[in-house]
Design a protein around this motif. Sequence first.
Motif, PDB file in Angstrom:
ATOM      1  N   SER A 315       3.681 -10.852 -13.476  1.00  0.00           N
ATOM      2  CA  SER A 315       3.047  -9.555 -12.439  1.00  0.00           C
ATOM      3  C   SER A 315       2.420 -10.217 -11.200  1.00  0.00           C
ATOM      4  O   SER A 315       2.119  -9.895 -10.704  1.00  0.00           O
ATOM      5  CB  SER A 315       1.122 -10.150 -13.149  1.00  0.00           C
ATOM      6  OG  SER A 315       1.349 -10.487 -14.411  1.00  0.00           O
ATOM      7  N   THR A 316       3.644 -11.754 -10.497  1.00  0.00           N
ATOM      8  CA  THR A 316       3.159 -11.497  -9.648  1.00  0.00           C
ATOM      9  C   THR A 316       4.021 -10.957  -8.087  1.00  0.00           C
ATOM     10  O   THR A 316       5.075 -11.166  -8.891  1.00  0.00           O
ATOM     11  CB  THR A 316       3.043 -13.411  -9.010  1.00  0.00           C
ATOM     12  OG1 THR A 316       4.273 -14.224  -9.773  1.00  0.00           O
ATOM     13  CG2 THR A 316       2.185 -14.349  -9.791  1.00  0.00           C
ATOM     14  N   HIS A 317       3.649 -10.762  -7.496  1.00  0.00           N
ATOM     15  CA  HIS A 317       5.021 -10.476  -6.884  1.00  0.00           C
ATOM     16  C   HIS A 317       5.930 -10.831  -5.141  1.00  0.00           C
ATOM     17  O   HIS A 317       6.502 -11.049  -4.489  1.00  0.00           O
ATOM     18  CB  HIS A 317       4.282  -8.939  -6.000  1.00  0.00           C
ATOM     19  CG  HIS A 317       3.810  -7.678  -7.074  1.00  0.00           C
ATOM     20  ND1 HIS A 317       5.505  -7.244  -7.643  1.00  0.00           N
ATOM     21  CD2 HIS A 317       2.835  -7.150  -7.440  1.00  0.00           C
ATOM     22  CE1 HIS A 317       4.386  -6.317  -8.650  1.00  0.00           C
ATOM     23  NE2 HIS A 317       3.228  -6.554  -8.273  1.00  0.00           N
ATOM     24  N   LEU A 318       4.526 -11.728  -4.618  1.00  0.00           N
ATOM     25  CA  LEU A 318       5.499 -12.711  -3.637  1.00  0.00           C
ATOM     26  C   LEU A 318       5.116 -13.756  -4.135  1.00  0.00           C
ATOM     27  O   LEU A 318       6.795 -14.311  -3.131  1.00  0.00           O
ATOM     28  CB  LEU A 318       3.556 -12.630  -2.757  1.00  0.00           C
ATOM     29  CG  LEU A 318       3.806 -11.747  -2.222  1.00  0.00           C
ATOM     30  CD1 LEU A 318       1.794 -11.531  -0.639  1.00  0.00           C
ATOM     31  CD2 LEU A 318       4.598 -11.035  -0.576  1.00  0.00           C
ATOM     32  N   PHE A 319       5.093 -14.100  -5.286  1.00  0.00           N
ATOM     33  CA  PHE A 319       5.644 -15.095  -5.546  1.00  0.00           C
ATOM     34  C   PHE A 319       6.775 -14.932  -6.443  1.00  0.00           C
ATOM     35  O   PHE A 319       6.561 -14.613  -7.791  1.00  0.00           O
ATOM     36  CB  PHE A 319       4.479 -16.263  -7.092  1.00  0.00           C
ATOM     37  CG  PHE A 319       3.346 -16.852  -5.870  1.00  0.00           C
ATOM     38  CD1 PHE A 319       4.089 -18.268  -5.934  1.00  0.00           C
ATOM     39  CD2 PHE A 319       2.743 -16.945  -5.222  1.00  0.00           C
ATOM     40  CE1 PHE A 319       2.666 -19.159  -5.313  1.00  0.00           C
ATOM     41  CE2 PHE A 319       1.120 -17.567  -4.548  1.00  0.00           C
ATOM     42  CZ  PHE A 319       1.576 -19.006  -4.556  1.00  0.00           C
ATOM     43  N   SER A 320       7.953 -15.097  -6.351  1.00  0.00           N
ATOM     44  CA  SER A 320       9.225 -15.290  -7.585  1.00  0.00           C
ATOM     45  C   SER A 320       9.486 -15.792  -8.726  1.00  0.00           C
ATOM     46  O   SER A 320       9.109 -17.263  -8.293  1.00  0.00           O
ATOM     47  CB  SER A 320      10.390 -15.258  -6.222  1.00  0.00           C
ATOM     48  OG  SER A 320      10.531 -13.730  -5.619  1.00  0.00           O
ATOM     49  N   ASP A 373      -2.305 -12.722  -3.973  1.00  0.00           N
ATOM     50  CA  ASP A 373      -1.014 -12.393  -5.207  1.00  0.00           C
ATOM     51  C   ASP A 373      -1.377 -12.911  -6.393  1.00  0.00           C
ATOM     52  O   ASP A 373      -1.660 -12.482  -7.770  1.00  0.00           O
ATOM     53  CB  ASP A 373       0.213 -12.744  -4.582  1.00  0.00           C
ATOM     54  CG  ASP A 373       1.407 -11.967  -5.379  1.00  0.00           C
ATOM     55  OD1 ASP A 373       1.407 -11.085  -5.661  1.00  0.00           O
ATOM     56  OD2 ASP A 373       2.658 -13.573  -4.899  1.00  0.00           O
ATOM     57  N   LEU A 374      -1.984 -13.846  -6.170  1.00  0.00           N
ATOM     58  CA  LEU A 374      -1.982 -14.781  -7.448  1.00  0.00           C
ATOM     59  C   LEU A 374      -3.187 -13.780  -7.941  1.00  0.00           C
ATOM     60  O   LEU A 374      -3.562 -13.791  -9.290  1.00  0.00           O
ATOM     61  CB  LEU A 374      -2.855 -15.931  -7.556  1.00  0.00           C
ATOM     62  CG  LEU A 374      -1.336 -16.944  -6.489  1.00  0.00           C
ATOM     63  CD1 LEU A 374      -1.800 -18.941  -6.348  1.00  0.00           C
ATOM     64  CD2 LEU A 374      -0.339 -17.042  -8.016  1.00  0.00           C
ATOM     65  N   LYS A 375      -4.104 -13.607  -7.132  1.00  0.00           N
ATOM     66  CA  LYS A 375      -6.287 -12.842  -7.803  1.00  0.00           C
ATOM     67  C   LYS A 375      -5.642 -11.904  -8.836  1.00  0.00           C
ATOM     68  O   LYS A 375      -5.813 -11.801  -9.922  1.00  0.00           O
ATOM     69  CB  LYS A 375      -6.308 -12.932  -7.232  1.00  0.00           C
ATOM     70  CG  LYS A 375      -7.635 -12.613  -7.193  1.00  0.00           C
ATOM     71  CD  LYS A 375      -8.586 -11.605  -5.542  1.00  0.00           C
ATOM     72  CE  LYS A 375     -10.375 -12.536  -5.561  1.00  0.00           C
ATOM     73  NZ  LYS A 375     -10.541 -11.468  -3.415  1.00  0.00           N
ATOM     74  N   LYS A 376      -4.567 -10.840  -7.971  1.00  0.00           N
ATOM     75  CA  LYS A 376      -3.851  -9.341  -8.608  1.00  0.00           C
ATOM     76  C   LYS A 376      -2.953 -10.668 -10.209  1.00  0.00           C
ATOM     77  O   LYS A 376      -3.579  -9.271 -11.507  1.00  0.00           O
ATOM     78  CB  LYS A 376      -3.591  -9.161  -8.429  1.00  0.00           C
ATOM     79  CG  LYS A 376      -4.107  -8.571  -6.527  1.00  0.00           C
ATOM     80  CD  LYS A 376      -3.022  -7.296  -6.939  1.00  0.00           C
ATOM     81  CE  LYS A 376      -3.687  -6.192  -5.524  1.00  0.00           C
ATOM     82  NZ  LYS A 376      -2.898  -6.553  -4.307  1.00  0.00           N
ATOM     83  N   ALA A 377      -2.721 -11.176 -10.256  1.00  0.00           N
ATOM     84  CA  ALA A 377      -1.818 -11.683 -11.745  1.00  0.00           C
ATOM     85  C   ALA A 377      -2.818 -12.084 -12.804  1.00  0.00           C
ATOM     86  O   ALA A 377      -2.547 -12.180 -14.045  1.00  0.00           O
ATOM     87  CB  ALA A 377      -0.618 -12.497 -11.222  1.00  0.00           C
ATOM     88  N   ILE A 378      -3.795 -13.050 -11.702  1.00  0.00           N
ATOM     89  CA  ILE A 378      -4.212 -14.095 -13.657  1.00  0.00           C
ATOM     90  C   ILE A 378      -5.767 -13.437 -13.591  1.00  0.00           C
ATOM     91  O   ILE A 378      -6.053 -13.302 -14.929  1.00  0.00           O
ATOM     92  CB  ILE A 378      -4.980 -15.413 -12.171  1.00  0.00           C
ATOM     93  CG1 ILE A 378      -4.181 -15.824 -11.793  1.00  0.00           C
ATOM     94  CG2 ILE A 378      -6.257 -15.483 -13.167  1.00  0.00           C
ATOM     95  CD1 ILE A 378      -4.319 -17.301 -10.942  1.00  0.00           C
TER      96      ILE A 378
END
Length: 379
Positions: A315-320, A373-378
């Motif tokens: 679900s992350t975008h900046l973290f590949s 990015d992490l906030k949206k993914a978690i």
Amino acid sequence: MKPATKFIHAGAEPDPSTGSIMTPIFQTSTYVQEAPGVNKGFEYARSQNPTRKALEEALAIIENGKFGLAFSSGVAATDAVIKLLTPGDEVICANDMYGGTYRLFTKVFERFGIVFKYVDTTNTKNVSDAVTLKTKLVWLETPTNPLMNITDIAAIASVTKGKNILLAVDNTFASPALQNPLDLGADIVMHSVTKYLGGHSDVIQGALIMNDADLREKLYFIQKSCGAVPGPMDCFLVLRGIKTLGVRMKAHCENGAKIANWLRHHSKVGKVYWPGFEDHPGYAVAKKQMKDFGGMISFELKNDSVEEAKRVLSSTHLFSLAESLGGVESLINHPASMTHASIPREERIKNGLSDSLIRLSVGIEDADDLIEDLKKAIG
Ligand SMILES: *Cc1c(COP(=O)(O)O)cnc(C)c1O
């Protein structure tokens, strides 16, 4: 000379024939000799290459060592160290190491009669208890990949000293900007140059750095005889990468601290593994032997299921989602199915590496964007 200056000037003499400020890429396999056996110190490029030589000098300088040797990958550098040994020799190593190192030891070198003993090296006594007359090498990794365990390098050096036992340290996670094992009593420093030294995810390379001239001769003999040498283009890229190591590591550490603290206070996040936390079991040793705590962080989710971990990972975008680490861009990784899949599940769980563990290589983007990015993914 201070580290920031060393990173920029190490090994960088202007090319004598042209004045070129950057080391040229000597893309050649051989060198013309003036007469049979008369040469300028370069005979054949597996044995010597000027671009590689400049890099090897730089590697030695930035690790506070006398000699550097560059290899075609990190595992090739490790492979060269083990080839110093003979069948029956014993190696004491960490029970929590990079998966590829474990695979090389168990699947390749055990067949050649080298004996590996895996212990928890964070407790020095475990290492001293494992020493026998056959022990020839202690192999450490600190901080470890991916659980960020910290081993006291100076304490282990006091165990190996005077016993004809080499102490080698995989310094990949810290980089020479944060930790210099030779200063703490190690005999050999190993790097996966692929990571922070290269710094831009565009090269595979390894390195060994040492002080002892005899040891350098033995390892150089293995380097040229076995032939795992890097090409000149890759050496050039690493020379360029090293120039920014100081500023990059500063940014990795700042972002790492922000993200580790943010994760720790997130209601859906369980344990966060980062040596900069005062309650991390290795904090005191890390504070003593490292200049800062780095940008590598692992964490578990409170919902400890593989499915939930995989959902976050996708679900992350900046973290590949990728293996590797240490580049300017942030990466997210699932050790159980990716970097550490070569370690049997039973072994992994025993050593505390759960199925839901997520590892971050925090890059040097803006920390607020990374946290978003992490906030949206978690969620
Ligand atoms: C990547 C890595 C290695 C292996 O290096 P390669 O360049 O991939 O061969 C060894 N140790 C650690 C800690 C690593 O992260």
